[in-house]
Every structure is written in structure tokens, then in C-alpha cells.
Write a protein that holds these residues in place. Structure first.
Motif, PDB file in Angstrom:
ATOM      1  N   LEU A 152      -8.568   6.138  -0.180  1.00 31.94           N
ATOM      2  CA  LEU A 152      -7.464   7.034  -0.517  1.00 31.94           C
ATOM      3  C   LEU A 152      -7.090   6.909  -1.987  1.00 31.94           C
ATOM      4  O   LEU A 152      -6.744   7.897  -2.636  1.00 31.94           O
ATOM      5  CB  LEU A 152      -6.236   6.727   0.341  1.00 31.94           C
ATOM      6  CG  LEU A 152      -6.293   7.188   1.783  1.00 31.94           C
ATOM      7  CD1 LEU A 152      -5.088   6.657   2.533  1.00 31.94           C
ATOM      8  CD2 LEU A 152      -6.357   8.696   1.863  1.00 31.94           C
ATOM      9  N   LEU A 153      -7.160   5.695  -2.507  1.00 37.43           N
ATOM     10  CA  LEU A 153      -6.823   5.490  -3.912  1.00 37.43           C
ATOM     11  C   LEU A 153      -7.782   6.248  -4.816  1.00 37.43           C
ATOM     12  O   LEU A 153      -7.390   6.779  -5.845  1.00 37.43           O
ATOM     13  CB  LEU A 153      -6.858   4.000  -4.255  1.00 37.43           C
ATOM     14  CG  LEU A 153      -5.806   3.135  -3.568  1.00 37.43           C
ATOM     15  CD1 LEU A 153      -6.028   1.684  -3.922  1.00 37.43           C
ATOM     16  CD2 LEU A 153      -4.417   3.579  -3.948  1.00 37.43           C
ATOM     17  N   PHE A 168       0.825   4.105  -2.911  1.00 37.40           N
ATOM     18  CA  PHE A 168       0.538   5.510  -2.599  1.00 37.40           C
ATOM     19  C   PHE A 168       1.687   6.415  -3.024  1.00 37.40           C
ATOM     20  O   PHE A 168       1.475   7.472  -3.608  1.00 37.40           O
ATOM     21  CB  PHE A 168       0.263   5.702  -1.115  1.00 37.40           C
ATOM     22  CG  PHE A 168      -0.986   5.031  -0.623  1.00 37.40           C
ATOM     23  CD1 PHE A 168      -2.097   4.872  -1.435  1.00 37.40           C
ATOM     24  CD2 PHE A 168      -1.046   4.548   0.672  1.00 37.40           C
ATOM     25  CE1 PHE A 168      -3.237   4.252  -0.980  1.00 37.40           C
ATOM     26  CE2 PHE A 168      -2.187   3.924   1.136  1.00 37.40           C
ATOM     27  CZ  PHE A 168      -3.292   3.774   0.309  1.00 37.40           C
ATOM     28  N   SER A 195      -8.135   1.584   3.528  1.00 37.52           N
ATOM     29  CA  SER A 195      -7.406   2.619   2.797  1.00 37.52           C
ATOM     30  C   SER A 195      -7.803   2.710   1.328  1.00 37.52           C
ATOM     31  O   SER A 195      -7.264   3.533   0.599  1.00 37.52           O
ATOM     32  CB  SER A 195      -5.905   2.384   2.924  1.00 37.52           C
ATOM     33  OG  SER A 195      -5.591   1.116   2.433  1.00 37.52           O
ATOM     34  N   THR A 213       1.191   9.255  -5.815  1.00 39.97           N
ATOM     35  CA  THR A 213       1.356  10.634  -5.369  1.00 39.97           C
ATOM     36  C   THR A 213       2.461  11.316  -6.162  1.00 39.97           C
ATOM     37  O   THR A 213       2.294  12.446  -6.638  1.00 39.97           O
ATOM     38  CB  THR A 213       1.674  10.673  -3.864  1.00 39.97           C
ATOM     39  OG1 THR A 213       0.598  10.036  -3.166  1.00 39.97           O
ATOM     40  CG2 THR A 213       1.828  12.099  -3.375  1.00 39.97           C
ATOM     41  N   GLU A 260       0.829  -1.200   0.000  1.00 42.33           N
ATOM     42  CA  GLU A 260       0.000   0.000   0.000  1.00 42.33           C
ATOM     43  C   GLU A 260       0.867   1.255   0.000  1.00 42.33           C
ATOM     44  O   GLU A 260       0.615   2.184  -0.774  1.00 42.33           O
ATOM     45  CB  GLU A 260      -0.925   0.023   1.218  1.00 42.33           C
ATOM     46  CG  GLU A 260      -2.110  -0.888   1.095  1.00 42.33           C
ATOM     47  CD  GLU A 260      -3.082  -0.712   2.242  1.00 42.33           C
ATOM     48  OE1 GLU A 260      -3.192   0.413   2.770  1.00 42.33           O
ATOM     49  OE2 GLU A 260      -3.727  -1.705   2.609  1.00 42.33           O
ATOM     50  N   GLU A 261       1.881   1.279   0.860  1.00 40.98           N
ATOM     51  CA  GLU A 261       2.763   2.444   0.915  1.00 40.98           C
ATOM     52  C   GLU A 261       3.438   2.682  -0.427  1.00 40.98           C
ATOM     53  O   GLU A 261       3.556   3.822  -0.880  1.00 40.98           O
ATOM     54  CB  GLU A 261       3.822   2.254   2.001  1.00 40.98           C
ATOM     55  CG  GLU A 261       3.279   2.357   3.402  1.00 40.98           C
ATOM     56  CD  GLU A 261       4.338   2.088   4.464  1.00 40.98           C
ATOM     57  OE1 GLU A 261       5.534   2.271   4.164  1.00 40.98           O
ATOM     58  OE2 GLU A 261       3.959   1.699   5.575  1.00 40.98           O
TER      59      GLU A 261
END
Length: 170
Positions: free
Chosen positions: A148-149, A120, A145, A124, A116-117
Motif C-alpha cells: 500500500l505504501l 497511511f 501492507s 493520504t 501503520e494507520e
């Protein structure tokens, strides 16, 4: 071959050592990666004897949870096994080292969070630099999460770059 988990568990509980030699086939097929049984055996607290084939050295701790022989060297593999059989006092510590290694480096929750990190960070960076939208499939993203995507948008048209479980592009 493939066995139900309960059969695997019984076999691991009955074993003292996992012997898992592997090598590249004569046609060049290496299958890549590492056999899952190496992680399962270490999680069960077994010392491992294996070869340095493919990614095996990355899923064991050579000299601590496993003894590794060069791929294609049966004499070295036999020597590793003989060494371990002659030193049963090492088995428990090697088993504990393997268990620690799996818990610290291969836990599914930790691995999923790391993925996930990475997702992201990539999305980003792409959104902030205005580069072309990456086409990313993110099926492993956790439910909490996933929203967030959906918030990460293409800098050109504001279309989402990624929606959990699906690859999108503008």
C-alpha cells in the motif's frame, strides 16, 4: 544492566514487587521515555512502585498497577513501598491490572497497526491536498501492507512518497 531474557524472566518470577525509582540527573539528562522494565514487570503480573519521572506515568496505571511517588522525593517513594508491603492482598489485583494494561495498550501487534494507520493517514492527506511530499521512514510497517505504501504517489510527479523500509522524496 542488560541481561539475557531468561535471566530477566527468572528474576521477575521470583519477585513480588518491582521497585523502579527514576529521576533527572544532576546534569539535566532525563533520558526521556520510560524504562522497558516497567512494561515487562506489568506483563509478568507484578505491581510496580516508581516515580513520576519522564514517561513513567504513561506506561503504568497509577493507583491500579503502580504506586507513583513524585520524582526526587525519597520519603514519598518509601511510603509507597511501605504501603504496598503492608498490603500483600493488593499485589495480585495490581498485577492483573498491569497485565491488562500492557495487553491493551502496549501489545506490539496493536502498536504496529496503529503506526501503520498513522503513516497511511499522513501520506493520504498529503497526497490528496497536494502539499509537499513528507519524508517518512517506515521500517515498522508489516509485510502484508507494505504494498500500500508503494501505491501512494506524489501529486506532482507520481513518484512514490514512501516505500516500506526506505525514505523517498520526489
Amino acid at each position: 544492566g542488560l541481561q539475557p531474557f531468561e535471566v530477566l524472566r527468572r528474576e521477575l518470577e521470583a519477585a513480588d514487587i518491582l521497585l523502579a525509582p527514576s529521576r533527572t540527573a544532576s546534569d539535566g539528562d532525563s533520558e526521556g521515555g520510560a524504562p522497558t522494565i516497567l512494561l515487562e514487570a506489568q506483563a509478568a503480573g507484578l505491581p510496580v512502585v516508581a516515580t513520576t519521572h519522564a514517561d513513567i506515568p504513561y506506561v503504568v496505571v497509577a493507583g491500579k498497577s503502580a504506586l507513583l511517588a513524585p520524582e526526587g522525593d525519597p520519603a514519598a517513594l518509601a511510603e509507597c513501598l511501605k504501603s504496598l508491603l503492608e498490603s500483600p492482598e493488593r499485589w495480585a489485583e495490581m498485577g492483573r491490572a498491569g497485565r491488562r494494561h500492557v495487553e491493551q495498550e502496549h501489545d506490539v501487534r496493536t502498536t504496529a497497526a496503529g503506526l501503520e494507520e498513522t503513516y497511511f493517514a499522513l501520506m493520504t492527506e498529503s497526497a490528496m491536498t497536494g502539499r509537499a511530499s513528507p519524508k517518512i521512514m517506515a521500517p515498522a510497517v508489516g509485510e502484508a501492507s507494505a504494498w500500500l505504501l508503494d501505491l501512494l504517489a506524489c501529486p506532482d510527479c507520481q513518484a512514490p512518497l514512501v516505500k516500506a523500509g526506505a525514505a523517498l522524496a520526489c
